[in-house]
Design an enzyme around this catalytic site. Structure first.
Site, short mmCIF file in Angstrom:
data_model
loop_
_atom_site.label_atom_id
_atom_site.label_comp_id
_atom_site.label_asym_id
_atom_site.label_seq_id
_atom_site.Cartn_x
_atom_site.Cartn_y
_atom_site.Cartn_z
N GLY A 9 14.19 -26.54 14.14
CA GLY A 9 14.63 -25.47 13.26
C GLY A 9 15.03 -26.03 11.92
O GLY A 9 15.17 -27.25 11.76
N ASN A 12 21.01 -25.93 9.51
CA ASN A 12 21.97 -24.87 9.87
C ASN A 12 21.47 -23.93 10.95
O ASN A 12 21.98 -22.81 11.08
CB ASN A 12 22.37 -24.03 8.65
CG ASN A 12 23.29 -24.75 7.71
OD1 ASN A 12 23.74 -25.84 7.99
ND2 ASN A 12 23.59 -24.13 6.59
N GLY A 14 21.73 -24.56 14.16
CA GLY A 14 22.54 -24.74 15.36
C GLY A 14 22.01 -25.76 16.35
O GLY A 14 22.35 -25.71 17.54
N LYS A 15 21.20 -26.71 15.89
CA LYS A 15 20.61 -27.69 16.79
C LYS A 15 21.67 -28.59 17.43
O LYS A 15 21.65 -28.80 18.64
CB LYS A 15 19.57 -28.53 16.05
CG LYS A 15 18.38 -27.71 15.53
CD LYS A 15 17.41 -28.53 14.72
CE LYS A 15 17.97 -29.13 13.46
NZ LYS A 15 18.42 -28.17 12.44
N SER A 16 22.59 -29.10 16.65
CA SER A 16 23.59 -30.02 17.18
C SER A 16 24.58 -29.32 18.11
O SER A 16 24.95 -29.86 19.16
CB SER A 16 24.34 -30.72 16.04
OG SER A 16 23.45 -31.54 15.31
N GLU A 86 18.64 -35.18 16.16
CA GLU A 86 18.00 -35.75 14.98
C GLU A 86 16.67 -36.42 15.34
O GLU A 86 16.32 -37.48 14.83
CB GLU A 86 18.93 -36.74 14.27
CG GLU A 86 20.27 -36.17 13.86
CD GLU A 86 20.19 -35.06 12.81
OE1 GLU A 86 19.14 -34.91 12.16
OE2 GLU A 86 21.20 -34.34 12.64
N VAL A 168 13.72 -39.28 3.44
CA VAL A 168 15.00 -39.25 4.14
C VAL A 168 16.15 -39.43 3.16
O VAL A 168 16.24 -40.44 2.45
CB VAL A 168 15.06 -40.34 5.23
CG1 VAL A 168 16.43 -40.36 5.90
CG2 VAL A 168 13.96 -40.12 6.26
N GLN A 169 17.01 -38.45 3.12
CA GLN A 169 18.28 -38.50 2.41
C GLN A 169 19.26 -37.75 3.30
O GLN A 169 19.17 -36.54 3.45
CB GLN A 169 18.19 -37.83 1.03
CG GLN A 169 19.52 -37.76 0.31
CD GLN A 169 19.42 -36.98 -1.00
OE1 GLN A 169 18.55 -37.25 -1.80
NE2 GLN A 169 20.31 -36.03 -1.18
#
Length: 194
Positions: A9, A12, A14-16, A86, A168-169
């Site tokens: 997704g 924001n 809600g994966k974590s 991640e 990646v940042q």
């Protein structure tokens, strides 16, 4: 029969918090889980899954040279599930190792991550999860600027959209907005000023 899952997704979505909820549900039934996350995510600390609403759990960090299959074997005390946050930052060899966890060890693996970066290119881990996962599930959220579904991640810097740079940042709401396609190309940056 164990399967490899990829839950993806925009920022924001809600994966974590979902991965922490799944871990809690397994553990509430006295089932062991192995929690893992990318070693490059250092927003709170390396080896921690952290949700925006404040829930956190320690996890095994996965680095570029990590062998995930060996990590699971070493930490497996009759694990019911492997949960990885991640996952977009994983490498191709990690995804192939996760497939072996599923196929050879018969342990389900649930991965969570972004599908595409701020330039709308696939991350390496996401690309190979899309190819090798048994099940794909989109986690939805709404656009920062309207009520449409967010499908993209808009990188911002000093109040302006950024469309090129390093893939990646690491960052959160200060650096990325979940946006729909329309607002990816035409962000309402004035609406975000205080």
């Amino acid at each position: 029969m164990a399967q490899l899952f990829f839950h993806y997704g925009a920022m924001n979505s809600g994966k974590s918090i979902e991965i922490l909820k799944v871990a809690h549900n397994y553990e509430e039934q006295n089932k062991q889980v192995i929690l893992m996350t990318s070693g490059i995510d250092n927003r709170t600390k390396v080896g921690e899954i952290s949700s925006r609403i404040g829930l956190r759990r320690d996890a095994l960090p996965i680095f570029d040279d990590s062998n995930v299959l060996e990590m699971v074997k070493k930490n497996n005390d009759d694990a019911a599930c492997v949960l990885i946050d991640e996952a977009q930052f994983l490498k191709k060899h990690h995804i192939l190792e996760l497939a072996k966890v599923v196929d050879d060890l018969d342990i389900p693996v649930m991965t969570y991550g972004l599908k595409n970066d701020f330039m709308n290119e696939l991350f390496e881990g996401s690309k190979y999860l899309l190819l090798y996962a048994d099940k794909l599930a989109e986690m939805k959220t709404i656009c920062w600027f309207c009520k449409r579904k967010a499908e993209m991640n808009l990188r911002v810097s000093n109040g302006k959209p950024v469309y090129e740079g390093e893939q990646v940042q690491i960052g959160g709401n200060e650096a990325y907005y979940p946006v729909c396609r329309r607002h990816y190309f035409n962000p309402l940056m004035e609406a975000t000023k205080e």
